[in-house]
Design a protein around this motif. Structure first.
Motif, mmCIF file in Angstrom:
data_model
loop_
_atom_site.group_PDB
_atom_site.id
_atom_site.type_symbol
_atom_site.label_atom_id
_atom_site.label_comp_id
_atom_site.label_asym_id
_atom_site.label_seq_id
_atom_site.Cartn_x
_atom_site.Cartn_y
_atom_site.Cartn_z
ATOM 1 N N ALA C 41 0.825 -1.203 0.000
ATOM 2 C CA ALA C 41 0.000 0.000 0.000
ATOM 3 C C ALA C 41 0.862 1.258 0.000
ATOM 4 O O ALA C 41 0.485 2.281 -0.572
ATOM 5 N N VAL C 42 2.037 1.175 0.644
ATOM 6 C CA VAL C 42 2.957 2.318 0.626
ATOM 7 C C VAL C 42 3.357 2.619 -0.819
ATOM 8 O O VAL C 42 3.401 3.774 -1.257
ATOM 9 N N TYR C 43 3.618 1.538 -1.559
ATOM 10 C CA TYR C 43 3.933 1.657 -2.980
ATOM 11 C C TYR C 43 2.787 2.370 -3.717
ATOM 12 O O TYR C 43 2.994 3.330 -4.465
ATOM 13 N N ALA C 44 1.569 1.919 -3.454
ATOM 14 C CA ALA C 44 0.406 2.494 -4.133
ATOM 15 C C ALA C 44 0.143 3.939 -3.690
ATOM 16 O O ALA C 44 -0.254 4.781 -4.497
ATOM 17 N N LEU C 45 0.391 4.216 -2.408
ATOM 18 C CA LEU C 45 0.212 5.590 -1.914
ATOM 19 C C LEU C 45 1.124 6.554 -2.676
ATOM 20 O O LEU C 45 0.726 7.657 -3.052
ATOM 21 N N GLY C 257 -6.513 10.093 -6.203
ATOM 22 C CA GLY C 257 -6.661 11.404 -5.615
ATOM 23 C C GLY C 257 -7.337 11.390 -4.258
ATOM 24 O O GLY C 257 -7.773 12.415 -3.763
ATOM 25 N N VAL C 258 -7.438 10.210 -3.646
ATOM 26 C CA VAL C 258 -7.890 10.121 -2.262
ATOM 27 C C VAL C 258 -6.733 9.486 -1.499
ATOM 28 O O VAL C 258 -6.164 8.492 -1.946
ATOM 29 N N VAL C 259 -6.377 10.087 -0.356
ATOM 30 C CA VAL C 259 -5.169 9.622 0.333
ATOM 31 C C VAL C 259 -5.248 8.131 0.660
ATOM 32 O O VAL C 259 -4.312 7.374 0.439
ATOM 33 N N LEU C 260 -6.394 7.688 1.150
ATOM 34 C CA LEU C 260 -6.505 6.311 1.600
ATOM 35 C C LEU C 260 -6.948 5.351 0.504
ATOM 36 O O LEU C 260 -6.985 4.131 0.711
ATOM 37 N N GLY C 261 -7.291 5.883 -0.665
ATOM 38 C CA GLY C 261 -7.765 5.032 -1.760
ATOM 39 C C GLY C 261 -6.839 3.857 -2.050
ATOM 40 O O GLY C 261 -7.296 2.709 -2.108
ATOM 41 N N PRO C 262 -5.535 4.122 -2.207
ATOM 42 C CA PRO C 262 -4.630 3.022 -2.559
ATOM 43 C C PRO C 262 -4.623 1.893 -1.527
ATOM 44 O O PRO C 262 -4.527 0.730 -1.896
ATOM 45 N N LEU C 263 -4.729 2.249 -0.236
ATOM 46 C CA LEU C 263 -4.729 1.203 0.792
ATOM 47 C C LEU C 263 -5.946 0.296 0.603
ATOM 48 O O LEU C 263 -5.839 -0.931 0.592
#
Lengths: 438, 307, 315
Positions: C41-45, C257-263
């Motif tokens: 998720a860090v990668y995706a963030l 474009g949402v901070v938590l979206g990738p997680l």
């Protein structure tokens, strides 16, 4: 969900109630786990149920043609073991998970086996990068990991005590045992063509050393980049004084590779020696492969039934796995097996059985005892449990050694022309896993 | 050993630079021809619809797999089976693409980001479908005819040379379709300005479906043509996809001429750089070369604007 | 304004607390899986920062992930470094590579940027194979377990792995939140919306885009280095094009474009594959169907749609 996921080979019914029980237990565990110390969640209860063997299968991804046959061979052997009463009186159950032939998913699947499926061991991986990617997790989760991969990774000492390869020989010993015959029968000036993968580099390095020991020489090394679809443009690199062309290819491009090789040389070719990996799961009767007539191949286990008495247990093994005398599926003569490799699953499963019996294996608490038992084995005699032939096992390196075959394409079939001795394939141990802690 | 020596006296002598260059050029030309056709399909979809079709390579793969299936259904000469494949495989693939457009892309209103996810989903669906129905093995398709063209230095597949010619004819056909017919005019109008086209009574929705299907069909045709020299395999779609993307961008978006030229540049450079360097190093260098063309000519060779 | 921001901050801090609480109650399998998911998720963030906020679609992020992975793995293998210096070196490699690629690739825009980054990543993948003498090519190598320690902490232990992964994710979330709420973050969004206008307002878009690229690459590299250190394996498959597409998929699913979206996207994709593969061997078919269905229902991604309909304050 569980019914489909587990390819249960035992005759006992695996019912929805069992599933519900499992789910209930999991829910209970989840509810109660906050009371337990953290490590408690990773411990496993002993079981009087079937012995569960996690089968890490290449069902999708580039390993899928191999994976399918590894799975068929495994199921056939498991069926036989269960018909004969299982292991220590308990039936075995093969729990299959697809690793997508990907190291990341491979590691996840090992976790799933160890923690969610609570299998006793993990078994059956072929592709080296999946083995190496999964091995650290197997070691950390302390679950025995029996691979059927032919890579030199186990014996090289790079992995850990929980990883063993007792059912198939490794590339180093295969290559090294081929060199004397190649050097004295085909020629001493060798050009090698291999994929630019670690697997190809092993061939390059071990064969170069072994042929040099025979007074021969590798005069050109052509490493083919991955994903290459066409090989023709690399053939002009083959020097004119080449006496033997040594090829080993894997993946879907192999058919193109051998077809183009024939096209390039026509009738005017050097001697050609290849590893059957270049043609596993490929029908020799395919158009364009006529050019292979007269060339030579390494085979772990000869694809075509030889009827020369050298493998008395071949017929039995063939029938049980469902393979005809030409190495094709009994139900579809166009469906060619990965015969040279897949016997490793069969033999490994029988070694697991032998090991569990020797260790009086009761459950996950006896995993270390199981590994010690297998480490103490020294040889496996030829028989229905080891149809490919007798083997010598080195408990220190966790690696087995066996007979190799060289076959010539004759009338469109592979005919064995030479069998190596086991001694040809031995080398100095590079590691002693028995000195490592569990 | 004696046998070996006598063979070495034969006509296959060392490969000098000239012959090697000829061979690499031929190989590059085959790749370029097939790539041009595949990339043209992607370019149309990309240009007209602004959709990044990640599943384009899977349409290519489907073409090859269907070619195997159709030609194995028909007994008789390979020529007959191959011609049937050349007609029916693209039609089936085009039909599937049209359905996918109607069911999925249209509902997403061709939103550029949503269509990426949708076509990734489509990629999984098609790939798994091929694995389940066709299997994991690579299978050959017999060439409709084959003869070995004997150059003084090496032999070459006559069929491969015919692939180059066929692709050239097809490319000319598509060029004529786009520039000389009403269909082409409508497509270009839609590409140029969707709203205005709609206002002038062009059925944009149908044009989109048509373009998506046509793009997929071009990939399928390319696959049917090349598969007799390779093999049909369920994971074969990735490479044509990546190469097509590169070709489309290097050529400049919406430029047919540029797409073809870029395919030639990439096909030939891939073939010819191989002569001078270690194979993997050659791939590295040719990739850097092409990337640098874009870095210093960001709109591609012929493009006016990429948006 | 500040009320809304505080609400957002509370949500993100709350989520970190929930993830910490899950450490104590999750069943073991989900516990190990979530540790891996948090690293990815860090990668995706990081990917989201470039794609979701700045509007740059890179198809070559696997290069930065691999730079971190190999930077950490190779330095630990050849210099016998432990996890701390290995991680820092991996991060440094990723930043260096991202700076170099950014300076070249940012000369292009739109689809050209997408293709150029993809090709540079392909070069990176091939370099790993080419220098197989050190990298062992596709097969990769195992990082010695003795070196996977951070001071007294054994990073190969399941509980410590989870907490370290959580710490990394928490840092990533908070850094990203601070960044997108800062004036710089608003300039990035302005570039996404209209680069020309941003330029006319006196900002240098190249400088800001390069910064976004380097930070995004640093996130990817941190994830790569942590992945190698925590799971003990370094291999070329992580540098392949599939691993460049993965974060895009995670981000688009969760909400660009949402901070938590990738997680959320990372979690959804992991369980989608895990559950579907448990039900059928033809699971990719259902994964594909699910992706198509999800995007039809929520074209802005899961959290993107939530923000659009119910929570417009979500950053």
């Amino acid at each position: 969900m569980t019914e489909q996921k587990t390819n249960s080979t035992k005759t006992k019914h695996f019912t929805r109630r069992d599933t519900l029980k499992t789910l209930g237990a999991a829910a209970g565990l989840a509810a109660g786990s906050h009371l337990m110390p953290l490590s408690g969640r990773y411990a496993q209860a002993q079981s009087s149920e079937p012995i569960r063997i996690g089968f890490q299968a290449h069902r999708t991804g580039i390993g899928a043609s191999y994976g399918r046959w590894y799975e068929r061979t495994t199921m056939a052997a498991a069926q036989l073991i269960n018909d004969a009463g299982g292991i220590n009186g308990r039936p075995i159950e093969i729990v299959t998970e697809d690793d997508g032939t990907d190291p990341k998913r491979g590691a996840e699947v090992v976790e799933k086996f160890a923690i969610q499926h609570k299998t006793d061991i993990v078994f059956g991986t072929l592709f080296s990068h999946v083995v190496i990617g999964s091995a650290p997790r197997a070691g950390e989760l302390k679950i025995p990991y029996f691979v059927v991969s032919e890579g030199h990774h186990v014996a090289s000492g790079k992995l850990n005590r929980y990883v063993l390869q007792p059912g198939i020989t490794d590339v180093k010993s295969q290559v090294q045992s081929m060199a004397p015959w190649v050097g004295s029968n085909l020629g001493k000036k060798v050009t090698m063509i291999y994929p630019d993968f670690a697997f190809g580099h092993d061939h390059r390095d071990y064969f170069s050393a072994a042929i040099a020991a025979q007074g021969g020489e590798v005069i050109e090394k052509i490493a083919i980049p991955p994903t290459e679809q066409s090989f023709f443009k690399y053939f002009p690199r083959i020097p004119k004084e080449t006496e033997v062309l040594y090829h080993v290819m894997v993946g879907p491009g192999v058919l193109t590779f051998v077809k183009e090789l024939g096209e390039f040389f026509g009738s005017d070719r050097p001697q050609i020696f290849g590893f059957i990996d270049s043609l596993e799961a490929v029908d020799l009767a395919n158009p364009g492969l006529e050019a292979l007539e007269g060339t030579y191949f390494w085979e772990g286990f000869p694809r075509y039934a030889q009827n020369d008495g050298a493998n008395p247990h071949d017929a039995f093994y063939r029938e049980k796995v469902g393979v005809d005398a030409n190495g094709a599926s009994l139900s579809d003569p166009k469906d060619i097996s990965t015969y040279a490799h897949m016997f490793g699953c069969w033999e490994t499963l029988y070694i697991i059985k032998q090991g569990m019996e020797a260790a009086d294996y009761k459950g996950p608490a006896d995993r270390a005892k199981l590994i010690e038992a297998v480490e103490s084995f020294t040889d496996f005699p030829e028989g229905p449990e080891h149809p490919q032939g007798a083997k010598i096992f080195n408990g220190q390196t966790h690696q087995v050694f066996g007979i190799q075959n060289i076959s010539q394409v004759t009338d469109g079939k592979l005919k064995v022309v030479h069998r190596t001795s086991i001694e040809d394939s031995l080398y100095e141990p590079e590691v002693d896993y028995t000195k490592m802690a569990f | 050993m004696k046998l070996r020596n006598s063979i070495r006296q034969g006509h296959f002598d060392s490969m000098d630079f000239g012959p090697y260059l000829l061979l690499a050029t031929l190989e590059g030309a085959v790749q370029a021809a097939v790539l041009a056709l595949t990339a043209l399909g992607l370019s149309l979809v990309f240009g007209v619809m602004r959709v990044v079709n990640v599943a384009h390579g899977e349409f290519f793969m489907l073409g090859a797999v269907l070619a195997w299936w159709i030609s194995s259904l028909l007994t008789g000469t390979p020529l007959f089976g191959f011609l049937a494949a050349l007609i029916f495989a693209p039609l089936i693939v085009g039909g599937l693409a049209a359905v996918a457009d109607r069911l999925i892309l249209k509902r997403l209103k061709y939103d550029p980001e949503a269509t990426i996810v949708a076509t990734i989903g489509l990629l999984y669906i098609i790939q798994q479908g091929a694995l389940t129905l066709y299997g994991p093995d690579a299978r050959p398709v017999a060439a409709p005819f084959d003869f070995r063209v004997s150059f003084p230095w090496f032999g070459y597949s006559g069929y491969k040379i015919s692939v180059i010619l066929t692709c050239m004819v097809m490319l000319l056909g598509v060029w004529a379709l786009l520039t000389r017919t009403r269909i082409g005019l409508i497509m270009r109008a839609t590409q140029y300005d969707r709203e205005t086209a709609q206002a002038f009574g062009i059925p944009v929705a149908r044009v989109y479906t048509g373009v998506f299907a046509f793009g997929a069909m071009l990939a399928a045709v390319a696959a049917v043509l090349i598969v007799p020299t390779q093999q049909a395999y369920y994971l074969m779609g990735l490479d044509p996809l990546l190469l097509s993307f590169i070709v489309v961008i290097i050529g400049g978006l919406g430029s047919l001429k540029g797409t073809v030229l870029a395919a030639v540049v990439i096909g030939l450079s891939d073939g010819i750089i191989t002569i001078f360097f270690d194979p993997t190093l050659a791939k590295i260098l040719s990739t850097i070369l092409v990337a640098m063309i874009l870095v210093f000519r960001p709109t591609g060779l012929f493009g006016t604007a990429t948006r | 304004m500040s009320g809304i921001f505080n609400k957002a901050l509370m949500v993100h801090l709350g989520l970190i607390v929930v993830l910490l609480a899950l450490h104590f109650i999750l069943p073991a399998y989900h516990h190990v899986s979530l540790a891996r998911i948090m690293v990815l998720a860090v990668y995706a963030l990081g990917f989201n920062l470039l794609f979701g906020y700045t509007g740059l679609l890179s198809l070559g992020h696997a290069l930065f992930f691999a730079a971190g992975l190999y930077g950490a793995g190779l330095s630990m293998q050849f210099f016998q470094w432990t996890a701390g210096p290995g991680f820092v070196f991996g991060l440094f490699c990723a930043i260096a590579v991202a700076t170099l690629i950014g300076m070249l690739a940012l000369r292009t825009v739109g689809v050209s940027f997408m293709i150029v980054t993809m090709m540079f990543a392909q070069v990176g993948y091939l370099l790993i194979l080419y220098y197989n003498e050190y990298t062992r090519g596709d097969e990769g190598f195992v990082i010695l377990r003795e070196l996977r320690v951070l001071g007294p902490l054994d990073l190969s232990a399941e509980d410590i792995r989870y907490l370290v992964a959580l710490a990394l994710l928490a840092a990533a979330i908070l850094i990203k939140l601070a960044l997108v709420r800062s004036p710089t973050g608003r300039i990035l969004i302005a570039i996404r919306e209209n680069e020309e206008r941003t330029r006319m307002l006196g900002y240098d878009p190249f400088r800001y885009k390069l910064m976004a690229m380097v930070i995004s690459g640093a996130f990817a590299g941190a994830a790569g280095a942590a992945y190698g250190i925590l799971f003990g394996y370094v291999g070329a498959s992580f540098a392949s094009i599939q691993y460049s597409i993965l974060p895009l998929l995670y981000v688009l699913m969760g909400g660009a474009g949402v901070v938590l979206g990738p997680l959320l996207g990372t979690i959804a994709m992991f369980y989608l594959i895990d559950i579907a593969s448990g039900m059928t061997s033809a699971y990719l078919f259902f994964v594909g169907l699910a992706l198509v269905f999800l995007i039809l229902v929520a074209p802005k991604g899961l959290l993107g749609t939530v923000r659009e309909r119910w929570a417009p304050w979500l950053p």
